[in-house]
Design an enzyme around this catalytic site. Structure first.
Site, mmCIF file in Angstrom:
data_model
loop_
_atom_site.group_PDB
_atom_site.id
_atom_site.type_symbol
_atom_site.label_atom_id
_atom_site.label_comp_id
_atom_site.label_asym_id
_atom_site.label_seq_id
_atom_site.Cartn_x
_atom_site.Cartn_y
_atom_site.Cartn_z
ATOM 1 N N GLY A 64 0.841 -1.189 0.000
ATOM 2 C CA GLY A 64 0.000 0.000 0.000
ATOM 3 C C GLY A 64 0.872 1.234 0.000
ATOM 4 O O GLY A 64 2.014 1.205 0.488
ATOM 5 N N GLN A 69 2.695 9.958 1.356
ATOM 6 C CA GLN A 69 4.008 9.311 1.430
ATOM 7 C C GLN A 69 4.923 9.680 0.265
ATOM 8 O O GLN A 69 6.119 9.435 0.317
ATOM 9 C CB GLN A 69 3.852 7.779 1.482
ATOM 10 C CG GLN A 69 3.169 7.289 2.742
ATOM 11 C CD GLN A 69 3.121 5.786 2.771
ATOM 12 O OE1 GLN A 69 2.202 5.179 2.242
ATOM 13 N NE2 GLN A 69 4.144 5.165 3.365
ATOM 14 N N CYS A 126 5.871 0.279 7.817
ATOM 15 C CA CYS A 126 5.430 1.369 6.956
ATOM 16 C C CYS A 126 6.616 1.802 6.108
ATOM 17 O O CYS A 126 7.736 1.922 6.625
ATOM 18 C CB CYS A 126 4.954 2.532 7.835
ATOM 19 S SG CYS A 126 4.457 3.978 6.895
ATOM 20 N N LEU A 127 6.364 2.044 4.841
ATOM 21 C CA LEU A 127 7.447 2.465 3.939
ATOM 22 C C LEU A 127 7.999 3.831 4.347
ATOM 23 O O LEU A 127 9.092 4.194 3.921
ATOM 24 C CB LEU A 127 6.955 2.493 2.490
ATOM 25 C CG LEU A 127 6.560 1.129 1.896
ATOM 26 C CD1 LEU A 127 5.900 1.323 0.529
ATOM 27 C CD2 LEU A 127 7.750 0.197 1.795
ATOM 28 N N HIS A 168 -4.487 1.106 7.607
ATOM 29 C CA HIS A 168 -3.157 1.743 7.616
ATOM 30 C C HIS A 168 -3.086 2.875 6.593
ATOM 31 O O HIS A 168 -2.622 3.976 6.900
ATOM 32 C CB HIS A 168 -2.097 0.666 7.316
ATOM 33 C CG HIS A 168 -0.695 1.156 7.276
ATOM 34 N ND1 HIS A 168 0.265 0.776 8.193
ATOM 35 C CD2 HIS A 168 -0.061 1.995 6.423
ATOM 36 C CE1 HIS A 168 1.412 1.380 7.916
ATOM 37 N NE2 HIS A 168 1.247 2.120 6.830
ATOM 38 N N GLU A 169 -3.585 2.624 5.384
ATOM 39 C CA GLU A 169 -3.491 3.645 4.321
ATOM 40 C C GLU A 169 -4.439 4.813 4.593
ATOM 41 O O GLU A 169 -4.079 5.973 4.356
ATOM 42 C CB GLU A 169 -3.764 3.021 2.943
ATOM 43 C CG GLU A 169 -2.791 1.910 2.537
ATOM 44 C CD GLU A 169 -1.325 2.251 2.720
ATOM 45 O OE1 GLU A 169 -0.943 3.434 2.575
ATOM 46 O OE2 GLU A 169 -0.544 1.346 3.041
ATOM 47 N N HIS A 172 -2.996 7.198 6.951
ATOM 48 C CA HIS A 172 -2.045 8.142 6.342
ATOM 49 C C HIS A 172 -2.749 9.413 5.864
ATOM 50 O O HIS A 172 -2.183 10.501 5.928
ATOM 51 C CB HIS A 172 -1.343 7.506 5.130
ATOM 52 C CG HIS A 172 -0.111 6.730 5.483
ATOM 53 N ND1 HIS A 172 0.967 7.287 6.116
ATOM 54 C CD2 HIS A 172 0.220 5.431 5.265
ATOM 55 C CE1 HIS A 172 1.911 6.368 6.275
ATOM 56 N NE2 HIS A 172 1.481 5.229 5.778
HETATM 57 ZN ZN ZN Z 1 2.515 3.469 5.853
#
Ligand code: ZN
Length: 213
Positions: A64, A69, A126-127, A168-169, A172
């Site tokens: 995701g 991000q 998380c990226l 999670h997304e 964000h």
């Molecule tokens: Zn994330």
């Protein structure tokens, strides 16, 4: 969210369009993103952004990626849990996490309209917090309303890992990171997750960390 193990099978020989994924501390990750208008959804620039986000997510690799991000404060996210990721993971781990393939999809202006009281707790990463993971408790099932890339309304009923990715997304887009929801004592480098915790049932992890129940 990142995948837990490296990607296998993704074609790295073709040219990859990759955006910079910003890391925690970047203010855009802490601001509420704004909704897209229908005119914006139809713009070629938005279509281009979606394509670049898809490639950036696949290259990371991740399951995701939300627009903040990549430094864009819009309520837009892409998700995909590829079968080739899952093939590289332990079937027992997949079953425990209720993790099944999720085809590529675009979420525009998504909203969680309902969530189960029942929760599930697993390590997630998380990226934008690259190299770390922690236990995060989330609803096991959610319903989400959003628009797709054509601006058509969509209603999603998700459970298990799919529900976790959605939560999670969407977090964000509200400026929330898993760091705000994690069990702090479980915070670990990805390397130590693999070495010590990754294959252990969550109940045993909690016990080893001195956490209740
Ligand atoms: Zn994330």
């Amino acid at each position: 969210m990142p995948v837990i193990s490296p990607a296998f099978g993704y074609n790295r020989t073709r040219q990859i369009m990759r955006l910079k994924i910003v890391q925690t501390g970047e203010p855009v990750l802490r601001r509420a993103a704004r909704e897209l208008t229908s005119a914006e959804i139809a713009e070629p620039a938005t279509r281009g952004l979606i394509e670049w986000m898809r490639e950036t997510m696949r290259d990371a690799p991740g399951v995701g990626l939300a627009a903040p991000q990549v430094g864009v404060g819009l309520r837009l996210a892409v998700i995909e849990d590829r079968e080739d990721f899952l093939r590289a993971l332990d079937p027992a781990v997949l079953a425990e996490r209720e993790r099944e393939p999720v085809s590529f999809q675009v979420l525009i202006n998504p909203r969680i309209t309902s969530r189960s009281a029942e929760e599930a707790e697993f390590f997630e990463g998380c990226l934008s917090v690259a190299g770390y993971s922690a236990l995060v408790r989330r609803s096991r099932r959610v319903e989400v309303e959003c628009l797709d890339e054509e601006g058509r309304p969509r209603r999603i009923e998700a459970s298990g890992w799919y529900a976790r990715i959605l939560q999670h997304e969407i977090d964000h887009l509200d400026g929330t990171l898993y760091l705000d929801r994690m069990e702090p004592r479980s915070f670990t480098t990805t390397e130590n997750l693999t070495r010590h915790w990754g294959s252990m049932p969550v109940a045993s992890v909690r016990e080893a960390l001195g956490l209740k129940g």
